[in-house]
Design a protein around this motif. Structure first.
Motif, PDB file in Angstrom:
ATOM      1  N   ASP C 310       0.820  -1.216   0.000  1.00  0.00           N
ATOM      2  CA  ASP C 310       0.000   0.000   0.000  1.00  0.00           C
ATOM      3  C   ASP C 310       0.851   1.263   0.000  1.00  0.00           C
ATOM      4  O   ASP C 310       0.373   2.327  -0.367  1.00  0.00           O
ATOM      5  CB  ASP C 310      -0.945   0.009   1.209  1.00  0.00           C
ATOM      6  CG  ASP C 310      -0.157   0.004   2.498  1.00  0.00           C
ATOM      7  OD1 ASP C 310       0.898  -0.647   2.516  1.00  0.00           O
ATOM      8  OD2 ASP C 310      -0.580   0.638   3.468  1.00  0.00           O
ATOM      9  N   LEU C 321      -4.903  -0.666   2.518  1.00  0.00           N
ATOM     10  CA  LEU C 321      -4.733  -1.629   3.605  1.00  0.00           C
ATOM     11  C   LEU C 321      -5.934  -1.527   4.531  1.00  0.00           C
ATOM     12  O   LEU C 321      -6.297  -0.449   4.977  1.00  0.00           O
ATOM     13  CB  LEU C 321      -3.459  -1.330   4.395  1.00  0.00           C
ATOM     14  CG  LEU C 321      -3.278  -2.145   5.672  1.00  0.00           C
ATOM     15  CD1 LEU C 321      -3.265  -3.628   5.362  1.00  0.00           C
ATOM     16  CD2 LEU C 321      -2.010  -1.764   6.374  1.00  0.00           C
ATOM     17  N   GLY C 325      -4.624  -6.720   8.076  1.00  0.00           N
ATOM     18  CA  GLY C 325      -3.719  -6.991   6.967  1.00  0.00           C
ATOM     19  C   GLY C 325      -4.371  -7.503   5.704  1.00  0.00           C
ATOM     20  O   GLY C 325      -3.900  -8.454   5.106  1.00  0.00           O
ATOM     21  N   TYR C 327      -4.988  -6.378   2.001  1.00  0.00           N
ATOM     22  CA  TYR C 327      -4.626  -5.357   1.022  1.00  0.00           C
ATOM     23  C   TYR C 327      -5.544  -5.519  -0.183  1.00  0.00           C
ATOM     24  O   TYR C 327      -5.579  -6.576  -0.799  1.00  0.00           O
ATOM     25  CB  TYR C 327      -3.187  -5.519   0.567  1.00  0.00           C
ATOM     26  CG  TYR C 327      -2.165  -5.339   1.661  1.00  0.00           C
ATOM     27  CD1 TYR C 327      -1.463  -4.158   1.799  1.00  0.00           C
ATOM     28  CD2 TYR C 327      -1.893  -6.358   2.556  1.00  0.00           C
ATOM     29  CE1 TYR C 327      -0.519  -3.988   2.784  1.00  0.00           C
ATOM     30  CE2 TYR C 327      -0.949  -6.202   3.553  1.00  0.00           C
ATOM     31  CZ  TYR C 327      -0.267  -5.011   3.655  1.00  0.00           C
ATOM     32  OH  TYR C 327       0.676  -4.853   4.644  1.00  0.00           O
TER      33      TYR C 327
END
Lengths: 418, 396, 734
Positions: C310, C321, C325, C327
């Protein structure tokens, strides 16, 4: 303008790599960059403002996208846009005022198409244009055409109005607009440079003899603020919470002691223990949102809660470049940055906990290191900006005169459209 | 959104369309006479509150009126006043009545807000007035709007709309026009534009509001508000992943309608009975409500139950978001729940209620500003304090 | 710490370097865009390793970005395998147009190793000062300038300090004895004060817990710290001499195995290598599939900040994000019912169907994933199609793969580019699938391999050894290959490679999949009986008997390489010995050579002794004879003439017993004619006191419990043993 492009790219790279730290530095760089963008932008005779605005917006979006967390960038871009609109407006109204005297005399028939400005008096136009700079209000709702349309209108009408007048003042005006804008941007940069001093000047009014001040982490603003009070012969004590995991509090403590201030260093977890002895909490901020909420270094929400619990005033120092016209939604996630876990613990020590070779292959140990906290407005007692002290609920007013309403979309556009 | 008594015909039609059991029809049948009754003599359920308000800070105060008449000229004033008063009394053919008809025609349009309808109606008044000076025009307008307001005192947005328009007529740049005709036509044109603005308002609010909906969040919605629905719709179109809790919304079960609408957008939706709010609040990330009216304190007046939901949310630190168009900003300053024109609406308990038992039939409550987080309006996202500032700026 | 320090550091680097060097040389770096291994086959047949995506970004991007931010100004990218692809990629990327960061590519098609690469670079004569040497699959966020300064200062003091290796602490997994990056245990001896590297041993997983250092080390250095918890980051700061060194000894191929060890072993030139340990910052190299998995997860967990999806959007579209965690790229079409678990990266334009579960995975751009799919710990690259109801667990799926509905990828599977998996087909665990058939000869493709761990060396004996070791596996693989088309079920396309190219036992060590539980159990089992083996062996010789078979057996069947090693070792020793005989080399030299062999194969003395004795006997047998007497004489001659050599390895009883066993083994197996002479030779050895009496007695006592067939020689030697016992008793009496 390859020159500007390279500049822009360089800055963008810096932002991406998180090489520029601290919102003041960032803001300044951004302002300087935009100034050069404006000065490089060549503009025609009609609708100069539009050209400038587009140019700045184009660059601005890239900058914001490069590091959405560094809110100061977006703020500066919006400030500059506002400046352009403002300057353009003042010129336009001036032109219109001159124009209408002649215009009204010849056509006094009752044609009332909304965009035939010459019929309207200068005041009406001014009102119209003003409504585009102010955020839409109940008046503007009824008074004139929707805001978005307004800016091209005024500027273009300004343009063709000169169609009648001589070409000499065309050039003069186009030059004037740019010149004024750059002047204003220079002032902006000036403000950014001096904001620390501006804020520090007010220190005496807030810090009194034998008071105990608590702060967390390190902020240049806070440092200068305290020192200013010190120089004014105020004697007071400072509690510095170390501000894990970056422990910048240690540096601050060093600085303060060097300036001859009574300093006590405490751990972040000791805040609740110490707060009862504190008269005032003074902290810096990363950004101030439109609702008076604060994006601040991690840990400050805890401090704010402690302060509230013991009715200790919680004062936030923020340069005006930190005022953000956006309202925070889901700030804990969207406006936050997760830094490297290695600030928290030593990789080597824990490397066996992160061996994905055995077990389910999914890591059991997660290390999260958020950089910022969101402090809700109701926990903040006072904001001290370079324009003075303000109530959280008053922030939107400041923002109203720093930013113009239809620049807010800048960031929103950047997010989904990319 | 809770429908005020006079608009139940409309309600009936919509209910029929969204196949509802006759239960919700019953109130409309009951209140149909009520409406006609209000038509006959305006000055019935006008709450004391409204009268005092008119007396104290009415849009056009009586002394202003006298000045105006003085300006227009004695003789004309005499018959003006006489005629108007006679109009008012022998409620036969006359302007105010036509205003109301006009108003009702406009309101037939499904998603045209009441305030807009009112302003359109007033515009019609302007169009059809033979007044030759601004003053006369304003006097006519005032009468018209007053009759409109008094016709349904319980509708806040109607009042607000009229006030807003009158406010605009009396002191705005419109008066800066040199000759009367251009001014008049400009007024009309503004009135027309206002309709568009109000339609645009919903879209603006939706755009603003949907930013606050993040993936995986749970939203509690109370009542049926077209604006809130619009917000949720936009969010769903923008591929936001969220789920919605709908309160049932007794007595007219408007929660069911909302849940139907959402189900059509295949948004995961869950119905709660009104009393299950506190029970399920811990799952909720944010509360979305519409508003009948936004008052000067920055608080809102909305369907019964909003207040207690706001209280629960506040005590659990959940944000409460209000979606309301700016023409719902009303010049009221309720100090407590009872401090409003009571909008009564019968409640069907399914079983006969003995006559001795009293039933609380008030249909809306007042939520003080400190329990609201933000308001999404077409003026942008505002905190309650900003709203009160806006109103004060306008009517100062 | 991270960013801020780096920024200040980078700034400092630019400033502080200039004054101290009068002639300012820009900081240069050599990036080897070729790993010179086949660890990533079959993928690397079609695309160079450095262009493989790591969390959706090609590895080389990470390397270059790091170099750029660490203040390197000139980078020479050395491309060998798929050189075109690499250069084209760089052309398209923005790297060639950076303001103060120049990237130049050097192509070569005949380089087979890092050694060759560096030699070529030397010829080009482009390196003018100290330079950073990394391979393109290295990923780091460390700030170079402290290491650089240390290096420069050392260089000022001592011109022989030619190289600084960057190391990082990283513990071994206690069970599998390998690092979290899937590399073998690494032993380093470092001088704690000077940080000089004194000893470097990679493949220690075969010597059972014993490590022998040259005693010279201890003599020379007052203090030594011995690490097995250090990870070599494969980031070297080199002085120009390094290049010339490579050119001088043209046989240097591998950076570590040859160059580093070479410098460490020969102290003629006296070149020194130093280490620089990094703590807060991250550095690792994608060496095998395991490390690919590990490093991807490190990236997702942001250890590599700011090299995370990110923050550094490498040209591609913005990634957000979210909590725990996850993404997400901006344009993702995701069904409401799909569940995206923690630590997941999802690329742009990917669409995910209903009730699909994704956890701990990386999914590339433009993939379309059907409904009811389960994806777990997998790495799916761009434009992959996964149809409904598939299950992917811990596998790597390259670009353009199509997985038809209902099929299953078992852990460790690697699907190379554009492979099609047929409906409801289950790809067996650890299998590698490619459209290209498996090359029969290893060096038939351009990404040339050099010995990376001994299991990779392709020589017929071990290949054979593998075949009969894991016969069933290779066999079913082969008959799979026979039907290439239908290998992947109906409508599938691609060949399943047989695994025996790398030791199949090693597969679980180096695959993306975590080590299966039963495997762990097995290993830990063998480990602890290894332990008590050595332990009992230590104190009670009497009891060591019944354990020895156990010890041998597990060294056979659970540790192939140990076996192969000994096989090699014996060959080598024999060769050396024969050479010694024919060119009558001095005994000491032979001893030296054998020692070095012993070191490089991590053998115990016993093994050496055994090997030498074995080769002596072979020699003796080699000499023509027509009667057992002559044979005996021959043996005696050999033994007497090379007595010293043998004795130098007979340090203890164990070695002697080893010899007897060896001898016995020989008599029973290859040299029937020797068997009658067993006793004679035995007592000859005894007379020449090469073998002590209690060694013999122990041997006998061991044999007590063995079965008859095993005891023939004991019987044969009965008289001699009898006599020995009496002798010993007598001794005890008086």
């Amino acid at each position: 303008m390859p020159d500007v492009h390279s500049l822009v790219n360089e800055f963008i790279l810096k932002l991406k790599k998180r090489k520029v730290e601290g919102s003041q530095a960032t803001a300044r760089l951004a302002a300087v960059l935009l100034r050069s963008v404006i000065s490089q932008q060549r503009i025609g005779y009609t609708n100069q403002a539009g050209a400038l605005i587009d140019a700045v917006k184009a660059v601005g979006e890239q900058l914001v996208a490069a590091n959405p967390v560094e809110i100061a960038v977006g703020n500066i871009v919006r400030r500059v846009l506002h400046i352009i609109r403002d300057e353009d407006l003042s010129l336009t109204t001036a032109a219109m005022a001159g124009l209408n005297l002649s215009a009204v005399s010849d056509d006094d028939d009752d044609d009332t198409s909304p965009d035939d400005h010459p019929v309207l008096s200068a005041a009406a136009v001014a009102a119209a244009a003003r409504s585009t700079l102010r955020p839409p209000s109940l008046q503007s709702l009824l008074e004139d055409m929707p805001d978005s349309a307004a800016v091209p209108h005024t500027s273009s009408s300004g343009g063709d109005s000169e169609g009648k007048s001589k070409s000499a003042d065309k050039n003069s005006r186009s030059r004037k607009l740019k010149h004024d804008v750059i002047e204003a941007v220079n002032e902006l940069i000036q403000d950014i440079d001096t904001c620390h001093e501006q804020i520090a000047e007010q220190a005496v009014e807030h810090i009194h003899h034998n008071e105990v001040i608590l702060t967390l982490g390190s902020s240049r603003t806070v440092l200068q603020f305290l020192c200013a009070a010190r120089e004014k012969k105020r004697s007071f004590r400072v509690f510095v919470a170390e501000g894990a995991p970056r422990y910048q509090g240690h540096l601050l403590a060093k600085e303060l002691v060097a300036r001859g201030l009574q300093t006590t260093l405490i751990t972040d977890s000791a805040i609740f223990a110490m707060i009862s002895r504190v008269n005032m909490v003074i902290v810096g901020a990363h950004a101030v949102m439109a609702n008076g909420g604060v994006i601040a270094p991690v840990g400050l929400n805890m401090v704010a809660l402690a302060a509230q619990r013991h009715a200790v005033p919680f004062v936030v120092l923020a340069g005006s470049h930190k005022l953000c016209p956006l309202y925070p939604h889901n700030p804990e996630v969207l406006l936050n940055e997760l830094r490297s876990p290695s600030e928290l613990l030593d990789f080597g020590e824990f490397s066996d906990c992160m061996d994905f070779g055995s077990g389910s292959g999914s890591p059991l140990l997660h290390v999260v290191n958020p950089a910022f906290d969101y402090v809700p407005p109701k926990l903040v007692s006072l904001f001290i900006t370079d324009t003075g002290g303000h109530n959280p609920s008053y922030m939107y007013r400041l923002i109203a005169d720093y930013y113009s309403a239809d620049d807010l979309v800048l960031q929103r556009k950047a997010a989904p459209s990319t | 959104m809770w429908r005020r008594s006079a608009s139940f015909i409309l309600d009936k039609r919509e209910d029929a369309s969204s196949q509802q059991e006759p239960l919700t029809l019953s109130p409309s049948q009951i209140t149909a006479p009520a409406m006609t009754e209000t038509l006959r003599n305006p000055s019935t359920n006008v709450s004391a509150y409204y009268q005092t308000r008119a007396a104290h800070y009415g849009v056009i105060t009586s002394d202003w009126l006298s000045q105006a008449q003085a300006a227009v000229g004695q003789h004309s004033v005499e018959n003006e006043v006489r005629s108007s008063s006679s109009n008012a009394v022998d409620s036969g053919s006359g302007r105010p009545f036509s205003v109301i008809e006009e108003f009702n025609n406009w309101r037939k349009q499904p998603d045209l807000a009441e305030a807009v309808a009112a302003i359109r109606a007033l515009a019609a008044v302007i169009r059809s007035s033979e007044a030759t000076t601004m003053m006369e025009l304003e006097i006519e307008l005032k009468k018209a709007s007053d009759s409109l307001k008094s016709w349904d005192t319980t509708s806040i947005s109607l009042t607000a709309g009229c006030d807003l328009f009158m406010r605009y007529v009396t002191r705005t740049s419109a008066l800066e026009y040199e000759d009367f005709n251009s001014a008049k036509s400009r007024l009309i044109e503004r009135a027309e534009k206002f309709g568009e603005i109000s339609c645009k308002a919903r879209r603006i609010i939706a755009m603003l509001g949907q930013d606050f909906i993040f993936d995986g969040c749970t939203i509690l919605v109370h009542g049926f508000s077209r604006v809130v629905l619009e917000v949720l719709k936009t969010a769903a179109l923008n591929k936001k992943l969220f789920r919605v809790f709908c309160t049932e919304g007794r007595p007219d079960r408007c929660g069911l309608r909302l849940s139907n609408e959402l189900a059509k957008l295949d948004v995961p939706v869950k119905l709660l009975i009104d009393s299950a709010v506190a029970y399920s609040m811990d799952e909720v990330d944010m509360v979305f409500v519409g508003a009948d009216g936004v008052v000067e304190s920055g608080g809102i007046i909305n369907m019964m139950g909003t207040y207690q939901i706001a209280l629960v949310a506040h005590s659990m630190n959940k944000p409460v978001y209000v979606a309301a168009e700016s023409y719902k900003f009303a010049r009221l300053y309720p100090l407590d729940q009872k401090d409003m024109a009571p909008a009564l609406r019968p409640i069907d308990f399914g079983v006969p209620i003995p006559s001795k038992v009293e039933v609380e039939t008030s249909a809306r409550d007042y939520t003080p500003p400190q329990y609201l987080t933000l308001l999404f309006t077409d003026l942008g996202v505002l905190s309650p304090s900003v709203v009160s500032d806006e109103l004060i700026q306008l009517y100062l | 710490m991270g960013a801020q320090k780096k920024s200040s550091a980078a700034a400092a680097a630019r400033i502080s370097d200039d004054p101290e060097e009068l002639s300012r040389v820009p900081l240069q770096a050599v990036l080897l865009a070729d790993s010179f291994t086949t660890k990533f086959r079959p993928i690397t047949l079609e695309r160079p390793k450095v262009l493989l995506p790591l969390a959706n970004v090609p590895m080389i991007e990470y390397a270059l970005t790091w170099l750029e931010s660490a203040g390197v100004e000139e980078v020479f990218v050395f491309c060998c395998a798929h050189a075109k692809q690499v250069t084209n990629y760089l052309q398209c990327s923005q790297w060639l147009s950076q303001p103060n960061f120049s990237v130049a590519t050097i192509e070569s098609h005949n380089s087979v190793s890092a050694g060759d690469a560096l030699r070529l670079i030397y010829e080009r004569n482009v390196i003018h000062g100290d330079f950073i040497l990394i391979s393109g699959d290295t990923l780091s966020n460390m700030s170079l300038n402290r290491a650089l300064q240390e290096h420069k200062e050392r260089k000022k003091k001592d011109s022989n300090a030619v190289m600084t290796m960057v190391i990082k602490r990283s513990k071994l997994s206690p069970v599998t004895q390998q690092s979290r990056l899937g590399t073998d245990e690494l032993f380093m001896a470092i001088d704690p004060d000077t940080k000089q590297l004194l000893y470097y041993e990679e493949n220690t997983n075969h010597l059972k817990g014993t490590l022998s250092l040259d005693k010279m080390l201890l003599i020379d250095n007052p203090s030594i710290t011995l690490h097995n918890d250090m990870q070599d980051c494969f980031i070297d700061i080199c002085s120009p001499e390094v290049l010339s060194l490579f050119t001088d000894n043209f046989d240097y191929q591998h950076l570590r195995r040859h160059f580093v060890k070479g410098l460490l072993v020969d102290d003629i030139m006296g070149y020194k290598i130093y280490t620089h340990e990094i703590h807060s910052s991250y550095a690792a190299r994608v060496d095998n599939y395991r490390s690919y998995d590990t490093i991807s997860k490190d990236i997702i967990q942001r250890w590599t900040y700011p090299l995370v999806p990110d923050v550094l959007l490498f040209g591609n579209s913005a990634t957000k994000l979210e909590r725990e965690g996850i993404y997400r790229a901006t344009e993702i079409v995701q069904s409401r019912s799909a569940q995206i678990g923690p630590l997941t990266v999802i690329g742009n334009g990917t669409r995910i169907g209903n009730n699909t579960k994704i956890t701990n995975s990386v999914i590339g751009k433009g993939c379309s994933i059907g409904s009811n799919v389960l994806i777990e710990g997998s790495y799916i690259w761009d434009n992959v199609t996964v149809e409904d109801g598939c299950q992917l667990k811990h596998s790597i799926v390259c670009d353009g793969v199509v997985i038809k509905s209902g099929s299953v990828l078992s852990p460790g599977v690697v699907l190379s580019f554009k492979v099609v998996v047929g409906q409801n087909f289950t790809v067996p665990a650890y299998s590698k699938v490619s459209l290209l058939p498996q090359p029969t000869k290893q060096d038939s493709d351009e990404e040339l391999e050099y010995a990376d761990n001994n299991s990779d060396i392709e020589t017929s004996p071990i290949a054979g050894a593998h075949d009969n070791l894991n016969g069933e596996l290779t066999s079913d693989l082969t008959d799979m290959q026979s039907s290439a088309a239908e290998e992947l079920g109906s409508g599938g396309a691609g060949y399943i490679w047989s695994i025996c190219e790398g030791a199949s036992e090693e597969e679980w060590r180096h695959s993306v999949a975590p080590v299966p539980a039963e495997k762990l159990a097995e290993i830990s089992q063998t480990i602890d009986d290894d332990l008590d083996f050595s332990y009992q062996d230590g104190n009670a010789p009497a009891s060591s008997g019944e354990l020895k078979p156990g010890g041998l057996s597990d060294s056979d069947d659970d540790d192939v390489d140990a076996n192969n090693d000994s096989a090699y070792f014996e060959k080598e020793v024999e060769a050396t010995f024969l050479r010694a005989v024919h060119e009558n080399v001095k005994v000491d030299h032979v001893i030296l050579e054998v020692n070095s062999l012993k070191l490089s194969y991590n053998m115990e003395f016993a093994a050496c002794a055994g090997a030498i004795f074995y080769s002596m006997m072979k020699l003796a047998l080699g000499t023509p004879y027509n009667s057992s007497a002559e044979l005996y004489n021959a043996v005696v001659n050999v033994l007497t003439s090379w007595k010293r050599l043998l004795k130098s390895y007979l340090s203890g009883k164990d070695e002697e017993i080893e010899i007897i066993l060896k001898f016995e083994e020989m008599c029973s197996e290859l040299a029937k004619e020797l068997s009658p002479l067993f006793t004679k030779i035995l007592c000859f050895l005894y007379d020449k006191d090469m073998i002590s009496e209690d060694a013999i007695l122990d041997w006998e006592s061991e044999k007590n419990y063995a079965d008859e067939s095993d005891r023939v020689f004991v019987k044969q030697a009965e008289k001699f043993l009898q006599w020995l016992r009496e002798a010993s008793e007598e001794e005890e009496e008086d």
